[in-house]
Design a protein around this motif. Structure first.
Motif, PDB file in Angstrom:
ATOM      1  N   ILE A 240       0.755  -1.058  -0.107  1.00 19.41           N
ATOM      2  CA  ILE A 240      -0.035   0.055   0.117  1.00 19.41           C
ATOM      3  C   ILE A 240       0.912   1.309  -0.072  1.00 19.41           C
ATOM      4  CG2 ILE A 240      -1.694   1.084   1.516  1.00 19.41           C
ATOM      5  CD1 ILE A 240      -2.940  -1.456   2.418  1.00 19.41           C
ATOM      6  N   LEU A 241       1.983   1.181   0.985  1.00 19.61           N
ATOM      7  CA  LEU A 241       2.785   2.466   1.126  1.00 19.61           C
ATOM      8  C   LEU A 241       3.815   2.661  -0.277  1.00 19.61           C
ATOM      9  CD1 LEU A 241       3.653   2.083   4.761  1.00 19.61           C
ATOM     10  CD2 LEU A 241       2.282   4.017   3.595  1.00 19.61           C
ATOM     11  N   TYR A 242       4.042   1.500  -0.998  1.00 20.41           N
ATOM     12  CA  TYR A 242       4.625   1.663  -2.250  1.00 20.41           C
ATOM     13  C   TYR A 242       4.029   2.478  -3.312  1.00 20.41           C
ATOM     14  CZ  TYR A 242       7.421   0.106  -6.090  1.00 20.41           C
ATOM     15  OH  TYR A 242       8.420   0.173  -7.198  1.00 20.41           O
ATOM     16  N   ALA A 243       2.814   2.287  -2.969  1.00 16.95           N
ATOM     17  CA  ALA A 243       1.890   3.131  -4.033  1.00 16.95           C
ATOM     18  C   ALA A 243       1.796   4.582  -3.705  1.00 16.95           C
ATOM     19  CB  ALA A 243       0.696   2.650  -4.199  1.00 16.95           C
ATOM     20  N   MET A 244       2.166   4.995  -2.498  1.00 16.27           N
ATOM     21  CA  MET A 244       2.089   5.942  -2.371  1.00 16.27           C
ATOM     22  C   MET A 244       3.233   7.175  -2.808  1.00 16.27           C
ATOM     23  SD  MET A 244       0.479   6.047   1.443  1.00 16.27           S
ATOM     24  CE  MET A 244      -1.099   5.180   1.798  1.00 16.27           C
ATOM     25  N   PRO A 245       2.917   8.516  -2.782  1.00 16.71           N
ATOM     26  CA  PRO A 245       4.312   9.141  -3.250  1.00 16.71           C
ATOM     27  C   PRO A 245       5.214   9.547  -2.080  1.00 16.71           C
ATOM     28  CG  PRO A 245       2.293  10.748  -2.794  1.00 16.71           C
ATOM     29  CD  PRO A 245       1.955   9.288  -2.693  1.00 16.71           C
ATOM     30  N   GLY A 246       6.279   9.812  -2.376  1.00 15.04           N
ATOM     31  CA  GLY A 246       7.376  10.103  -1.406  1.00 15.04           C
ATOM     32  C   GLY A 246       7.962   8.914  -0.724  1.00 15.04           C
ATOM     33  N   GLN A 247       8.908   8.951   0.225  1.00 13.99           N
ATOM     34  CA  GLN A 247       9.720   7.949   0.883  1.00 13.99           C
ATOM     35  C   GLN A 247       9.001   7.314   2.025  1.00 13.99           C
ATOM     36  OE1 GLN A 247      12.442   6.449  -0.818  1.00 13.99           O
ATOM     37  NE2 GLN A 247      12.030   7.896  -2.459  1.00 13.99           N
ATOM     38  N   LEU A 248       8.181   6.570   1.968  1.00 14.46           N
ATOM     39  CA  LEU A 248       7.208   6.085   3.146  1.00 14.46           C
ATOM     40  C   LEU A 248       7.584   4.426   3.443  1.00 14.46           C
ATOM     41  CD1 LEU A 248       3.828   7.878   2.398  1.00 14.46           C
ATOM     42  CD2 LEU A 248       5.558   8.491   3.996  1.00 14.46           C
ATOM     43  N   ALA A 249       8.772   4.078   2.915  1.00 11.29           N
ATOM     44  CA  ALA A 249       8.718   2.737   3.104  1.00 11.29           C
ATOM     45  C   ALA A 249       8.765   2.495   4.916  1.00 11.29           C
ATOM     46  CB  ALA A 249      10.267   2.309   2.429  1.00 11.29           C
ATOM     47  N   GLY A 250       9.365   3.105   5.440  1.00  8.70           N
ATOM     48  CA  GLY A 250       9.485   3.028   6.909  1.00  8.70           C
ATOM     49  C   GLY A 250       8.103   2.910   7.680  1.00  8.70           C
ATOM     50  N   TRP A 251       7.049   3.478   7.005  1.00 11.69           N
ATOM     51  CA  TRP A 251       5.773   3.529   7.623  1.00 11.69           C
ATOM     52  C   TRP A 251       4.983   2.071   7.332  1.00 11.69           C
ATOM     53  CZ3 TRP A 251       2.837   7.108  10.062  1.00 11.69           C
ATOM     54  CH2 TRP A 251       3.456   8.575  10.436  1.00 11.69           C
ATOM     55  N   ALA A 252       5.721   1.293   6.394  1.00 11.78           N
ATOM     56  CA  ALA A 252       5.096  -0.024   6.311  1.00 11.78           C
ATOM     57  C   ALA A 252       4.847  -0.801   7.869  1.00 11.78           C
ATOM     58  CB  ALA A 252       5.864  -1.017   5.511  1.00 11.78           C
ATOM     59  N   PHE A 253       5.965  -0.592   8.563  1.00 11.41           N
ATOM     60  CA  PHE A 253       6.134  -0.918   9.945  1.00 11.41           C
ATOM     61  C   PHE A 253       5.010  -0.553  10.831  1.00 11.41           C
ATOM     62  CE2 PHE A 253       7.513  -1.073  14.280  1.00 11.41           C
ATOM     63  CZ  PHE A 253       8.036  -2.426  14.479  1.00 11.41           C
ATOM     64  N   VAL A 254       4.710   1.034  10.698  1.00  7.82           N
ATOM     65  CA  VAL A 254       3.553   1.421  11.559  1.00  7.82           C
ATOM     66  C   VAL A 254       2.252   1.011  11.235  1.00  7.82           C
ATOM     67  CG1 VAL A 254       2.713   3.483  12.178  1.00  7.82           C
ATOM     68  CG2 VAL A 254       5.174   3.413  12.134  1.00  7.82           C
ATOM     69  N   LEU A 255       2.308   0.944   9.930  1.00  9.01           N
ATOM     70  CA  LEU A 255       0.964   0.598   9.422  1.00  9.01           C
ATOM     71  C   LEU A 255       0.509  -0.910   9.422  1.00  9.01           C
ATOM     72  CD1 LEU A 255      -1.403   1.938   7.733  1.00  9.01           C
ATOM     73  CD2 LEU A 255      -0.486   1.076   5.767  1.00  9.01           C
ATOM     74  N   ALA A 256       1.585  -1.894   9.593  1.00 11.04           N
ATOM     75  CA  ALA A 256       1.433  -3.231   9.921  1.00 11.04           C
ATOM     76  C   ALA A 256       0.772  -3.487  11.491  1.00 11.04           C
ATOM     77  CB  ALA A 256       2.671  -3.834   9.772  1.00 11.04           C
ATOM     78  N   ILE A 257       1.461  -2.428  12.230  1.00  2.00           N
ATOM     79  CA  ILE A 257       1.057  -2.554  13.724  1.00  2.00           C
ATOM     80  C   ILE A 257      -0.479  -2.119  13.543  1.00  2.00           C
ATOM     81  CG2 ILE A 257       1.204  -1.281  15.823  1.00  2.00           C
ATOM     82  CD1 ILE A 257       4.261  -1.165  15.205  1.00  2.00           C
ATOM     83  N   VAL A 258      -0.822  -0.977  13.239  1.00  2.00           N
ATOM     84  CA  VAL A 258      -2.425  -0.488  13.003  1.00  2.00           C
ATOM     85  C   VAL A 258      -3.300  -1.509  12.574  1.00  2.00           C
ATOM     86  CG1 VAL A 258      -4.217   0.871  11.868  1.00  2.00           C
ATOM     87  CG2 VAL A 258      -1.691   1.956  12.659  1.00  2.00           C
ATOM     88  N   PHE A 259      -2.924  -2.757  11.423  1.00  2.00           N
ATOM     89  CA  PHE A 259      -3.534  -3.552  11.018  1.00  2.00           C
ATOM     90  C   PHE A 259      -3.808  -4.646  12.175  1.00  2.00           C
ATOM     91  CE2 PHE A 259      -2.621  -2.646   6.374  1.00  2.00           C
ATOM     92  CZ  PHE A 259      -3.989  -2.752   5.951  1.00  2.00           C
ATOM     93  N   ALA A 260      -2.558  -4.959  12.733  1.00  2.00           N
ATOM     94  CA  ALA A 260      -2.596  -5.891  13.757  1.00  2.00           C
ATOM     95  C   ALA A 260      -3.269  -5.417  14.856  1.00  2.00           C
ATOM     96  CB  ALA A 260      -1.111  -6.234  14.270  1.00  2.00           C
ATOM     97  N   TRP A 261      -3.231  -4.145  15.380  1.00  2.00           N
ATOM     98  CA  TRP A 261      -4.206  -3.687  16.380  1.00  2.00           C
ATOM     99  C   TRP A 261      -5.582  -3.830  15.989  1.00  2.00           C
ATOM    100  CZ3 TRP A 261      -7.416   0.771  15.461  1.00  2.00           C
ATOM    101  CH2 TRP A 261      -8.299   1.150  16.668  1.00  2.00           C
ATOM    102  N   ALA A 262      -5.947  -3.692  14.691  1.00  4.03           N
ATOM    103  CA  ALA A 262      -7.491  -3.793  14.309  1.00  4.03           C
ATOM    104  C   ALA A 262      -7.814  -5.171  14.573  1.00  4.03           C
ATOM    105  CB  ALA A 262      -7.453  -3.222  12.843  1.00  4.03           C
ATOM    106  N   VAL A 263      -6.978  -5.930  14.089  1.00  5.15           N
ATOM    107  CA  VAL A 263      -7.505  -7.646  14.199  1.00  5.15           C
ATOM    108  C   VAL A 263      -7.648  -7.929  15.916  1.00  5.15           C
ATOM    109  CG1 VAL A 263      -6.722  -9.816  13.795  1.00  5.15           C
ATOM    110  CG2 VAL A 263      -6.397  -8.204  12.040  1.00  5.15           C
ATOM    111  N   LYS A 264      -6.701  -7.396  16.539  1.00  2.00           N
ATOM    112  CA  LYS A 264      -6.698  -7.719  18.042  1.00  2.00           C
ATOM    113  C   LYS A 264      -8.086  -6.997  18.537  1.00  2.00           C
ATOM    114  CE  LYS A 264      -4.229  -6.600  22.113  1.00  2.00           C
ATOM    115  NZ  LYS A 264      -4.803  -5.450  22.532  1.00  2.00           N
ATOM    116  N   ALA A 265      -8.372  -5.851  18.226  1.00  2.00           N
ATOM    117  CA  ALA A 265      -9.539  -5.120  18.889  1.00  2.00           C
ATOM    118  C   ALA A 265     -10.806  -5.710  18.547  1.00  2.00           C
ATOM    119  CB  ALA A 265      -9.495  -3.778  18.859  1.00  2.00           C
ATOM    120  N   ALA A 266     -10.756  -6.509  17.135  1.00  5.48           N
ATOM    121  CA  ALA A 266     -12.095  -6.837  16.737  1.00  5.48           C
ATOM    122  C   ALA A 266     -12.257  -8.272  16.792  1.00  5.48           C
ATOM    123  CB  ALA A 266     -12.294  -6.544  15.111  1.00  5.48           C
ATOM    124  N   LEU A 267     -11.269  -9.065  17.011  1.00  7.14           N
ATOM    125  CA  LEU A 267     -11.609 -10.372  17.037  1.00  7.14           C
ATOM    126  C   LEU A 267     -10.842 -10.978  18.295  1.00  7.14           C
ATOM    127  CD1 LEU A 267     -10.619 -11.599  13.344  1.00  7.14           C
ATOM    128  CD2 LEU A 267     -13.022 -11.238  14.253  1.00  7.14           C
TER     129      LEU A 267
END
Length: 328
Positions: A240-267
């Motif tokens: 997802i972040l690869y498709a975004m403009p600029g150098q956001l590769a490091g944010w993959a780590f943060v976004l993966a945490i947000v995804f994991a948080w969502a699964v944890k909170a929902a299920l």
């Protein structure tokens, strides 16, 4: 080992599927908002970077735009947290409490309406439940300290480091005590939430050994599953972040945490809460709050004292200690 029944807990989860769906909509909706805001912020920053004379160029502006978008969504989630507690968490707990006790609840969308009526009957306004929740959280932080407070009196080399680790595990394990106390409030049909919460906290403390054992097991299961989800989500987050403009590769780590948080909170969280409530309701059967634990918490926690003050205000008593009702 543990005292909860995994199969029965999963069955309860299955019967509360309308709330599981609602939780998924809410928490994955928040995740989408993070992605959209981060991407939009990065895009705006990238565009501004092209017309700016700053030596950092578009990449730097895209990074700061992404940070601004992420921060904006975080602020919104912070401000709506009491409504998420009132509408999503409390309602789900109300239904799980009735199922744990073998009572029937409506199926389908009517389940959410039914649960909202139950919560409203106990807590007329969202802010009442939120204040109660914050007070219980404060008491639990003090309870964690009481459990680890003997470390300072034992002259064993390296014990401080060990106890810090133990306290960290205990804090993680006690994350859902406030939800358990909320379930206790709903279970006994209380119209005096602060007094009932006071009793519930004392009952938890006096059964702390049993509750902590089960909570630690559940904490280990939960964080192991959450870590697995995080690892799985790294690849799609990076895409997802690869498709975004600029150098956001490091944010993959943060976004993966947000995804994991969502699964944890929902299920994952609802399973832990249902399991712990089952153990709690069983272990306190026939007990009354212990005066010694009441006094210990009163002397150690200002939040517990405030809980008692609010309880006294609710029942209209300003002297003495409110009597504790037997549980059952």
């Amino acid at each position: 080992m543990w005292d909860f029944d995994i199969g029965r807990t999963l069955a309860i989860m299955g019967r509360t599927w309308p709330f599981i769906v609602l939780r998924m909509v809410v928490y994955f909706g928040i995740t989408v908002a993070y992605i959209f805001a981060t991407g939009t912020g990065a895009g705006i920053g990238y565009g501004v970077g092209h017309v700016s004379s700053d030596p950092g160029g578009p990449g730097t502006f895209a990074l700061w735009g992404g940070i601004a978008g992420f921060g904006l969504v975080s602020a919104i989630v912070y401000w709506i947290r009491e409504y998420i507690l009132y509408i999503v968490k409390a309602g789900h707990i109300a239904v799980m409490v009735h199922l744990i006790d073998g009572q029937d609840v409506p199926d389908g969308k009517n389940q959410i309406t039914y649960a909202r009526q139950e919560v409203t009957a106990r807590f007329a306004e969202a802010n009442v439940l939120f204040v109660l929740d914050q007070l219980v959280k404060g008491v639990i932080r003090v309870l964690t300290g009481l459990l680890g407070g003997i470390a300072g009196f034992l002259p064993i080399p390296g014990l401080d480091t060990l106890m810090r680790f133990v306290n960290t595990v205990i804090r993680i394990a006690l994350t859902y005590v406030d939800e358990i106390i909320l379930g206790y409030n709903i279970r006994i049909g209380s119209n005096k939430p602060f007094e009932t919460a006071r009793q519930g906290v004392v009952l938890y403390a006096q059964n702390g050994k049993t509750m902590l054992k089960n909570a630690v097991w559940l904490a280990l299961f939960m964080w192991l599953l959450t870590f697995v989800v995080f690892l799985v989500m790294l690849a799609p987050a990076g895409a997802i972040l690869y498709a975004m403009p600029g150098q956001l590769a490091g944010w993959a780590f943060v976004l993966a945490i947000v995804f994991a948080w969502a699964v944890k909170a929902a299920l994952i969280e609802p399973f832990a809460i249902a399991a712990l409530m089952s153990v709690y309701f069983k272990v306190i059967e026939g007990q009354t709050p212990n005066r010694e634990w009441d006094e210990r918490l009163s002397s150690a926690s200002k939040q517990f004292r405030e809980l008692k003050e609010r309880a006294l205000d609710t029942v209209g008593v300003r002297s003495g200690t409110a009597s504790a009702k037997p549980t059952g």
